[in-house]
Each structure stands twice: as C-alpha cells, then as structure tokens.
Design an enzyme around this catalytic site. Structure first.
Site, mmCIF file in Angstrom:
data_model
loop_
_atom_site.group_PDB
_atom_site.id
_atom_site.type_symbol
_atom_site.label_atom_id
_atom_site.label_comp_id
_atom_site.label_asym_id
_atom_site.label_seq_id
_atom_site.Cartn_x
_atom_site.Cartn_y
_atom_site.Cartn_z
ATOM 1 N N SER A 53 0.846 -1.187 0.000
ATOM 2 C CA SER A 53 0.000 0.000 0.000
ATOM 3 C C SER A 53 0.884 1.240 0.000
ATOM 4 O O SER A 53 1.758 1.380 0.856
ATOM 5 C CB SER A 53 -0.908 0.016 1.238
ATOM 6 O OG SER A 53 -1.825 -1.045 1.200
ATOM 7 N N GLY A 82 -0.461 4.356 0.214
ATOM 8 C CA GLY A 82 -1.333 5.427 0.666
ATOM 9 C C GLY A 82 -2.143 5.993 -0.499
ATOM 10 O O GLY A 82 -2.681 5.236 -1.323
ATOM 11 N N GLY A 108 -1.785 4.648 -4.273
ATOM 12 C CA GLY A 108 -2.250 3.371 -4.781
ATOM 13 C C GLY A 108 -1.471 2.175 -4.267
ATOM 14 O O GLY A 108 -1.069 2.125 -3.099
ATOM 15 N N GLY A 146 -6.495 0.102 4.041
ATOM 16 C CA GLY A 146 -5.689 -1.079 3.744
ATOM 17 C C GLY A 146 -6.456 -2.372 3.945
ATOM 18 O O GLY A 146 -6.242 -3.351 3.221
ATOM 19 N N ASP A 147 -7.366 -2.380 4.915
ATOM 20 C CA ASP A 147 -8.183 -3.576 5.159
ATOM 21 C C ASP A 147 -9.122 -3.832 3.981
ATOM 22 O O ASP A 147 -9.367 -4.984 3.602
ATOM 23 C CB ASP A 147 -8.990 -3.410 6.444
ATOM 24 C CG ASP A 147 -8.104 -3.141 7.644
ATOM 25 O OD1 ASP A 147 -6.947 -3.596 7.642
ATOM 26 O OD2 ASP A 147 -8.564 -2.463 8.585
#
Length: 312
Positions: free
Chosen positions: A220, A222, A225, A251-252
């Site tokens: 990730s 942020g 992308g 992120g989940d």
C-alpha cells in the site's frame, strides 16, 4: 467461505470534532461505535461485497461482548459469522478522532489483553477446524500480549498444510517470521515494508520482500495506490486522483478485494484495480470496515494498472 483472523480485536470508536487542537477541550459532534481490528474490517467489507465470511480471533470482557453484539447486527450484504474464541481479558478499544476542518484522523490504539497458553491452544484448535471449508484465509493485525512472535508463521504453515491460500497483513517481527513461512500473499504498507527490508525505494523493497518467501507482495502506497510483485511481474495500480477523508481501514479494504480476487480466480490487474478503488472508496467513508459503494463503482473504471518501467 473466506476466513479472517484478528488476534487483537478491538471495539472501534470514531469521534468527529470541528477541529482538533492540541492542549484544548473539544466538543464531539458525532460518535460511531463498530466492531474492529483489521480482520474484522476485512470481513465486514467482504460481507458487503456478497462473500460468505467467518471471523475468528479473541474477544473478552464488556468490550468484547459489545463487539460481538455489534458484529451480530451487521446487516449490509452477507452476514459475518462469529467464531471468536473467549478470553479472560477485556478486548481493547481504538479511538479515531476525525478533524472535520482538515479531514485528518488521529488514531489511539490500546494494547489488548494478555492471552494465556490455554487460550492460544483453544484458538489454534478452532482455526484448524475452520480451515476445513475455507477458500482463503487472511491473518491480520498486531499480536496481543502473551502470544509468541512466531504465531503468524505457525498459522501460515497450518493453512498451507490444509491447502488454503493465505494472506498475511501484519508488521515488525511477526511479519519477518511470517513471510519466511511462505504465505501466498503479503500486504504491507510502505513503512512496514521499509522496516522489513531496510529499503525505502518501493520497487526494490517490494521485490526484496517477495524474495524473503512470499508468493506475491502487494504494498500500500497510501493515496498513490498499490505496488505488486507477483509471479506474473511487477504491477502498479493508482486511483485517478488522491482522495481526502478517513484513511482508517483503507488497507483492510484492499485486503478484502485481494481475497475476493483469489477466490474468484481474477487476474492480477483485475485484483489490483478492485483493491485500489475499494481502498479509495473506504477513505470516503466515515468509519473503518465500510466503504462508499457509489464512489467504488465510479472509481473502478478510472483506476490505472500498468507494469512500471522499472519492472525490467
């Protein structure tokens, strides 16, 4: 079904304030309470996407009871099945303070209850039972006190022995130990990746992480992308523009999309496009474990997925 593991579950509290000012008293304009912890967020997103999902991990005390009651009332899409293991300690709380003026979020995370050896044994027995019938499993989040640092490596090996694809999303030494057990997919963020590999150059670090044992690594980045090192090559997925909002749980949601891609047999560009769009749509939602469905559908065809020039 898809199985998600959250060893350090949490009762998530989200406070909205007009503006967060250090050393000042604040009037909270909105309070939202949700079942939390990374794997529970993943499960709730998967349920909203229509996937049958089971959650396991630990829950205890009054906060654990509240978490389970809230989980039972989750109604969007497929209901999430509760297979949490009771613990004598109280489930932790996490507090997200959302600054309405700036859109920034400040996160406060409690450490979690100490898990006894008997409780860990009960969990591993439950986990092994649940692997029978699971199409994929996600191991998510921090370890609560009392659980050995190689716990995720142990669970990765159990999943692999059962023939179930396993995704690992953790950090620090549990990630270092876990990746050596050869999970199918690892999803760190940029900071976790730098801690693992010692490199802050994303392409080099992502490929280095894959050489450490993971079949594939999706990082990730942020608002920029995702970057993926896979058996099919290096891929970059980016939203059409950065979005502002509450990044907690973004992120989940990416993990949820990647797991859905595994069970659906999607190719890597498709998995990454969905993960990128769903992650951005989660930033636009006020609480973790939820996403803006309209934004998700609008963003998906606008996500760009390509092989970076550095892939060569």
């Amino acid at each position: 079904m898809i199985l998600t593991v959250t060893l350090n579950t949490a009762l998530d509290l989200t406070y909205r304030v007009p503006a967060l000012v250090p050393h000042a008293s604040h009037r909270v304009t909105q309070v939202i309470e949700r079942p939390g912890g990374k794997g529970l967020n993943v499960a709730r997103v998967l349920g909203a996407l229509g996937h049958e999902t089971v959650v396991t991990g630990f829950a205890g005390g009054a906060t654990g009871e509240t978490l389970r009651a809230l989980l039972a009332r989750t109604t969007a899409g497929q209901p999430v099945r509760d297979a949490l293991v009771p613990t004598s300690g109280a489930t932790r709380r996490t507090v997200a303070v959302v600054d309405a003026a700036s859109g920034d979020t400040t996160q406060l995370n409690e450490p979690g209850p100490a898990i006894t050896p008997a409780e860990w044994t009960a969990f591993t027995e439950r986990f092994t039972e649940l692997l029978d019938g699971a199409r994929a499993v996600a191991l998510c989040g921090s370890l609560p006190p009392g659980i050995h640092v190689g716990a995720y490596a142990e669970l990765v090996r159990l999943a692999r022995a059962a023939g179930v694809p396993v995704l690992l999303d953790t950090s620090g030494e549990p990630l270092r130990r876990g990746i050596a057990a050869r999970p199918d997919l690892v999803k760190p963020n940029a900071e976790e990746l730098a801690q693992l590999t010692g490199s802050r150059e994303p392409h080099r670090a992502t490929r280095d992480a894959r050489r450490r044992g993971a079949h594939a690594v999706v990082t990730s980045l942020g608002p920029d992308g995702l970057l993926a090192a896979t058996p099919d090559g290096l891929w970059r997925a980016a939203p059409p523009a950065p979005v502002k909002g509450n990044p907690t749980g973004a992120g989940d949601s990416a993990v949820a999309a990647l797991l859905a891609g595994v069970v659906d047999g999607a190719d890597w560009p498709t998995r990454l496009a969905h993960a990128c769009a769903l992650s951005a749509a989660t930033v636009l939602s006020p609480v973790a474990g939820e996403f803006d469905a309209t934004a998700y559908e609008a963003l998906l065809p606008r996500v760009t997925v390509h092989e970076p020039a550095t892939a060569a």
